[in-house]
Enzyme design. Structure first.
Site, PDB file in Angstrom:
ATOM      1  N   ILE A 119       0.901  -1.144  -0.031  1.00 60.25           N
ATOM      2  CA  ILE A 119       0.084  -0.073   0.036  1.00 60.25           C
ATOM      3  C   ILE A 119       1.007   1.137  -0.060  1.00 60.25           C
ATOM      4  CG2 ILE A 119      -1.823   1.198   1.127  1.00 60.25           C
ATOM      5  CD1 ILE A 119      -2.745  -1.370   2.479  1.00 60.25           C
ATOM      6  N   ASP A 177      -6.725   0.092  -9.818  1.00 60.80           N
ATOM      7  CA  ASP A 177      -5.634   0.598 -10.130  1.00 60.80           C
ATOM      8  C   ASP A 177      -5.358   0.887 -11.794  1.00 60.80           C
ATOM      9  OD1 ASP A 177      -5.793  -2.173 -10.609  1.00 60.80           O
ATOM     10  OD2 ASP A 177      -3.453  -2.502 -10.156  1.00 60.80           O
TER      11      ASP A 177
END
Length: 260
Positions: free
Chosen positions: A12, A110
Protein backbone atom coordinates in the site's frame (compact mmCIF):
# COMPACT_ATOMS: atom_id res chain seq x y z
CA UNK A 1 -3.00 18.75 0.79
CA UNK A 2 -4.21 15.42 -0.52
CA UNK A 3 -3.45 12.02 0.96
CA UNK A 4 -3.62 9.50 -1.88
CA UNK A 5 -3.72 5.84 -0.84
CA UNK A 6 -3.07 3.15 -3.45
CA UNK A 7 -3.71 -0.30 -1.97
CA UNK A 8 -2.28 -3.06 -4.12
CA UNK A 9 -2.03 -6.79 -3.58
CA UNK A 10 1.56 -6.60 -2.30
CA UNK A 11 2.03 -3.06 -0.97
CA UNK A 12 0.00 0.00 0.00
CA UNK A 13 1.43 3.36 -1.03
CA UNK A 14 0.54 6.48 0.96
CA UNK A 15 1.45 9.74 -0.77
CA UNK A 16 0.98 13.33 0.35
CA UNK A 17 0.34 15.47 -2.72
CA UNK A 18 0.24 19.23 -3.01
CA UNK A 19 -0.84 20.85 -6.27
CA UNK A 20 -0.40 17.58 -8.11
CA UNK A 21 3.18 17.15 -6.87
CA UNK A 22 4.23 14.32 -4.55
CA UNK A 23 5.56 15.83 -1.32
CA UNK A 24 6.27 12.48 0.35
CA UNK A 25 5.43 8.83 -0.16
CA UNK A 26 5.64 5.75 2.04
CA UNK A 27 5.07 2.08 1.38
CA UNK A 28 3.84 -0.67 3.69
CA UNK A 29 3.12 -4.35 3.06
CA UNK A 30 -0.54 -5.04 2.36
CA UNK A 31 -2.20 -6.81 5.27
CA UNK A 32 -6.01 -6.69 5.42
CA UNK A 33 -5.82 -7.42 9.16
CA UNK A 34 -3.93 -4.19 9.88
CA UNK A 35 -6.13 -1.85 11.88
CA UNK A 36 -6.77 1.86 11.45
CA UNK A 37 -4.94 2.43 14.74
CA UNK A 38 -1.83 0.68 13.42
CA UNK A 39 -1.93 2.69 10.20
CA UNK A 40 -2.30 5.91 12.20
CA UNK A 41 0.71 5.28 14.46
CA UNK A 42 2.91 4.38 11.49
CA UNK A 43 1.71 7.22 9.26
CA UNK A 44 1.89 9.96 11.90
CA UNK A 45 5.47 9.02 12.74
CA UNK A 46 6.51 9.19 9.09
CA UNK A 47 4.72 12.49 8.57
CA UNK A 48 6.53 13.88 11.59
CA UNK A 49 9.89 12.78 10.20
CA UNK A 50 9.22 14.68 6.96
CA UNK A 51 7.73 17.78 8.59
CA UNK A 52 4.17 17.25 7.39
CA UNK A 53 1.37 18.21 9.76
CA UNK A 54 -1.49 15.68 9.62
CA UNK A 55 -3.87 18.59 10.18
CA UNK A 56 -2.82 19.96 6.76
CA UNK A 57 -4.42 16.95 5.04
CA UNK A 58 -7.75 18.29 3.80
CA UNK A 59 -8.65 15.53 1.32
CA UNK A 60 -8.18 11.75 1.19
CA UNK A 61 -8.70 9.44 -1.77
CA UNK A 62 -8.36 5.66 -1.73
CA UNK A 63 -7.88 3.22 -4.59
CA UNK A 64 -7.81 -0.46 -3.68
CA UNK A 65 -7.80 -3.87 -5.33
CA UNK A 66 -7.98 -5.50 -1.88
CA UNK A 67 -11.59 -5.13 -0.69
CA UNK A 68 -10.81 -6.34 2.84
CA UNK A 69 -8.33 -3.49 3.34
CA UNK A 70 -10.84 -0.75 2.52
CA UNK A 71 -12.67 -0.64 5.86
CA UNK A 72 -9.62 0.14 7.97
CA UNK A 73 -8.20 2.60 5.44
CA UNK A 74 -11.54 4.42 5.46
CA UNK A 75 -11.55 4.39 9.26
CA UNK A 76 -8.02 5.82 9.27
CA UNK A 77 -9.24 8.83 7.28
CA UNK A 78 -12.36 9.30 9.36
CA UNK A 79 -10.95 8.74 12.84
CA UNK A 80 -7.43 10.16 12.63
CA UNK A 81 -7.62 12.72 9.81
CA UNK A 82 -11.24 13.80 10.30
CA UNK A 83 -11.90 13.39 6.59
CA UNK A 84 -14.48 11.36 4.68
CA UNK A 85 -12.38 9.69 1.99
CA UNK A 86 -13.20 9.51 -1.68
CA UNK A 87 -13.18 5.95 -3.01
CA UNK A 88 -11.92 5.84 -6.59
CA UNK A 89 -14.59 4.45 -8.89
CA UNK A 90 -17.49 5.08 -6.52
CA UNK A 91 -20.12 7.82 -6.34
CA UNK A 92 -18.73 11.27 -7.17
CA UNK A 93 -15.20 9.86 -7.50
CA UNK A 94 -16.08 7.83 -10.58
CA UNK A 95 -13.30 7.32 -13.09
CA UNK A 96 -14.87 9.55 -15.71
CA UNK A 97 -13.94 7.25 -18.57
CA UNK A 98 -15.75 4.75 -20.77
CA UNK A 99 -14.91 1.17 -19.80
CA UNK A 100 -15.62 -0.65 -23.06
CA UNK A 101 -15.25 -4.29 -22.00
CA UNK A 102 -17.63 -7.20 -21.37
CA UNK A 103 -17.58 -6.82 -17.56
CA UNK A 104 -16.85 -3.14 -16.75
CA UNK A 105 -17.32 -3.69 -13.02
CA UNK A 106 -14.47 -6.21 -12.93
CA UNK A 107 -11.82 -3.69 -13.98
CA UNK A 108 -9.31 -3.18 -11.17
CA UNK A 109 -9.22 0.29 -9.64
CA UNK A 110 -5.49 0.64 -10.23
CA UNK A 111 -5.87 -0.05 -13.96
CA UNK A 112 -8.75 2.39 -14.31
CA UNK A 113 -6.87 5.11 -12.42
CA UNK A 114 -3.79 4.51 -14.59
CA UNK A 115 -5.95 4.94 -17.68
CA UNK A 116 -7.23 8.29 -16.37
CA UNK A 117 -3.70 9.58 -15.78
CA UNK A 118 -2.21 8.22 -19.00
CA UNK A 119 -4.92 9.72 -21.22
CA UNK A 120 -4.56 13.08 -19.48
CA UNK A 121 -0.82 13.13 -20.15
CA UNK A 122 -0.58 11.61 -23.64
CA UNK A 123 -2.42 11.87 -26.94
CA UNK A 124 -3.49 9.00 -29.15
CA UNK A 125 -3.81 5.32 -28.41
CA UNK A 126 -1.89 4.08 -25.41
CA UNK A 127 -0.66 0.79 -24.00
CA UNK A 128 -0.03 1.04 -20.27
CA UNK A 129 2.20 -1.62 -18.72
CA UNK A 130 2.02 -1.80 -14.92
CA UNK A 131 4.60 -3.93 -13.11
CA UNK A 132 2.92 -5.12 -9.93
CA UNK A 133 2.03 -8.46 -8.37
CA UNK A 134 0.68 -9.14 -11.84
CA UNK A 135 1.99 -7.38 -14.91
CA UNK A 136 -0.91 -5.79 -16.77
CA UNK A 137 -1.11 -4.44 -20.30
CA UNK A 138 -4.01 -2.03 -20.92
CA UNK A 139 -5.23 -0.38 -24.11
CA UNK A 140 -6.68 3.12 -23.80
CA UNK A 141 -7.82 4.45 -27.16
CA UNK A 142 -7.43 7.98 -28.50
CA UNK A 143 -10.80 9.02 -27.01
CA UNK A 144 -9.75 7.96 -23.52
CA UNK A 145 -11.89 4.82 -23.45
CA UNK A 146 -10.55 1.72 -21.76
CA UNK A 147 -10.71 -1.04 -24.39
CA UNK A 148 -9.29 -4.06 -22.58
CA UNK A 149 -5.95 -5.62 -21.80
CA UNK A 150 -3.87 -8.55 -20.64
CA UNK A 151 -2.97 -9.94 -17.23
CA UNK A 152 0.33 -11.83 -16.91
CA UNK A 153 2.14 -13.15 -13.83
CA UNK A 154 4.38 -10.53 -12.28
CA UNK A 155 8.10 -11.15 -12.48
CA UNK A 156 8.40 -11.68 -8.70
CA UNK A 157 5.52 -14.15 -8.82
CA UNK A 158 7.14 -15.99 -11.71
CA UNK A 159 10.46 -16.23 -9.90
CA UNK A 160 8.83 -17.36 -6.64
CA UNK A 161 6.94 -20.10 -8.48
CA UNK A 162 10.14 -21.28 -10.18
CA UNK A 163 12.07 -21.49 -6.91
CA UNK A 164 9.18 -23.13 -5.04
CA UNK A 165 8.72 -25.83 -7.67
CA UNK A 166 12.40 -26.70 -8.20
CA UNK A 167 14.12 -27.92 -5.04
CA UNK A 168 17.69 -27.21 -6.13
CA UNK A 169 17.18 -23.69 -7.48
CA UNK A 170 18.32 -20.88 -5.15
CA UNK A 171 16.57 -17.61 -4.36
CA UNK A 172 18.04 -14.79 -6.43
CA UNK A 173 17.51 -11.05 -6.63
CA UNK A 174 15.69 -9.69 -9.65
CA UNK A 175 18.18 -7.64 -11.60
CA UNK A 176 19.51 -7.23 -15.10
CA UNK A 177 22.12 -9.83 -16.08
CA UNK A 178 25.71 -8.62 -15.74
CA UNK A 179 26.42 -9.14 -19.46
CA UNK A 180 24.41 -9.19 -22.68
CA UNK A 181 25.09 -12.88 -23.10
CA UNK A 182 21.98 -15.04 -23.05
CA UNK A 183 23.91 -18.24 -22.35
CA UNK A 184 24.52 -18.53 -18.63
CA UNK A 185 27.61 -20.23 -17.23
CA UNK A 186 26.20 -21.04 -13.78
CA UNK A 187 22.81 -21.73 -12.23
CA UNK A 188 22.18 -18.24 -10.85
CA UNK A 189 23.11 -16.54 -14.12
CA UNK A 190 20.91 -18.94 -16.06
CA UNK A 191 17.96 -18.16 -13.79
CA UNK A 192 18.58 -14.41 -14.01
CA UNK A 193 18.85 -14.56 -17.81
CA UNK A 194 15.72 -16.67 -18.09
CA UNK A 195 13.62 -14.43 -15.88
CA UNK A 196 14.92 -11.09 -17.16
CA UNK A 197 15.30 -11.64 -20.90
CA UNK A 198 12.29 -13.95 -20.93
CA UNK A 199 10.24 -11.11 -19.50
CA UNK A 200 11.63 -8.60 -21.99
CA UNK A 201 10.76 -10.95 -24.86
CA UNK A 202 7.26 -11.46 -23.44
CA UNK A 203 6.65 -7.71 -23.17
CA UNK A 204 7.96 -6.94 -26.63
CA UNK A 205 5.95 -9.78 -28.18
CA UNK A 206 2.70 -8.81 -26.45
CA UNK A 207 3.05 -5.13 -27.36
CA UNK A 208 3.77 -6.05 -30.99
CA UNK A 209 0.59 -8.13 -31.12
CA UNK A 210 -1.48 -5.43 -29.37
CA UNK A 211 -0.29 -2.74 -31.77
CA UNK A 212 -1.14 -4.96 -34.75
CA UNK A 213 -4.65 -5.52 -33.38
CA UNK A 214 -5.18 -1.84 -32.51
CA UNK A 215 -4.24 -0.90 -36.05
CA UNK A 216 -3.02 2.58 -35.12
CA UNK A 217 0.22 3.89 -33.59
CA UNK A 218 0.18 3.34 -29.82
CA UNK A 219 2.57 4.79 -27.27
CA UNK A 220 3.75 2.51 -24.48
CA UNK A 221 3.66 3.95 -20.96
CA UNK A 222 5.33 1.94 -18.19
CA UNK A 223 4.70 2.25 -14.48
CA UNK A 224 5.29 0.21 -11.35
CA UNK A 225 8.37 -0.57 -9.32
CA UNK A 226 10.30 -2.57 -11.92
CA UNK A 227 9.61 -0.38 -14.95
CA UNK A 228 12.94 1.43 -14.70
CA UNK A 229 14.83 -1.87 -14.41
CA UNK A 230 13.54 -2.99 -17.81
CA UNK A 231 13.83 0.45 -19.39
CA UNK A 232 17.62 0.03 -19.35
CA UNK A 233 17.57 -2.85 -21.80
CA UNK A 234 14.65 -2.25 -24.15
CA UNK A 235 13.45 0.64 -26.28
CA UNK A 236 9.86 -0.52 -25.85
CA UNK A 237 8.73 2.27 -23.53
CA UNK A 238 7.88 5.75 -24.80
CA UNK A 239 7.62 6.98 -21.21
CA UNK A 240 8.27 5.64 -17.72
CA UNK A 241 5.98 7.20 -15.13
CA UNK A 242 6.44 5.79 -11.60
CA UNK A 243 3.69 8.03 -10.18
CA UNK A 244 1.04 7.27 -12.80
CA UNK A 245 -1.47 5.84 -10.30
CA UNK A 246 -0.93 8.65 -7.81
CA UNK A 247 -1.37 11.23 -10.57
CA UNK A 248 -4.63 9.58 -11.60
CA UNK A 249 -5.89 9.70 -8.02
CA UNK A 250 -4.95 13.37 -7.75
CA UNK A 251 -6.81 14.14 -10.98
CA UNK A 252 -9.96 12.36 -9.77
CA UNK A 253 -9.81 14.20 -6.43
CA UNK A 254 -9.32 17.54 -8.20
CA UNK A 255 -12.31 16.88 -10.47
CA UNK A 256 -14.51 16.14 -7.47
CA UNK A 257 -13.28 19.27 -5.67
CA UNK A 258 -14.01 21.44 -8.72
CA UNK A 259 -17.66 20.36 -8.59
CA UNK A 260 -18.16 21.38 -4.94
Amino acid sequence: MLLAIDAGNTNIVFAVMDGGEVRARWRIATDPRRTADEYAVWLRQLMGLTGIDPAAIDRVIISTVVPRALHNLTLLAQKYLDREPLIAGRAEADYGLVVDVEEPGSLGADRAVNAVAAHAAHDGDLIVIDFGTATTFDHIDYTGAYKGGIIAPGINLSLDALVAAAAKLPNIAIEAPATDSVIGRNTEDQMRIGVYWGYVAMMEGIVQRMRAEIGRPAKVIATGGLAQLFDKHTDLFDAVEPDLTLNGLAQIAARVESKT
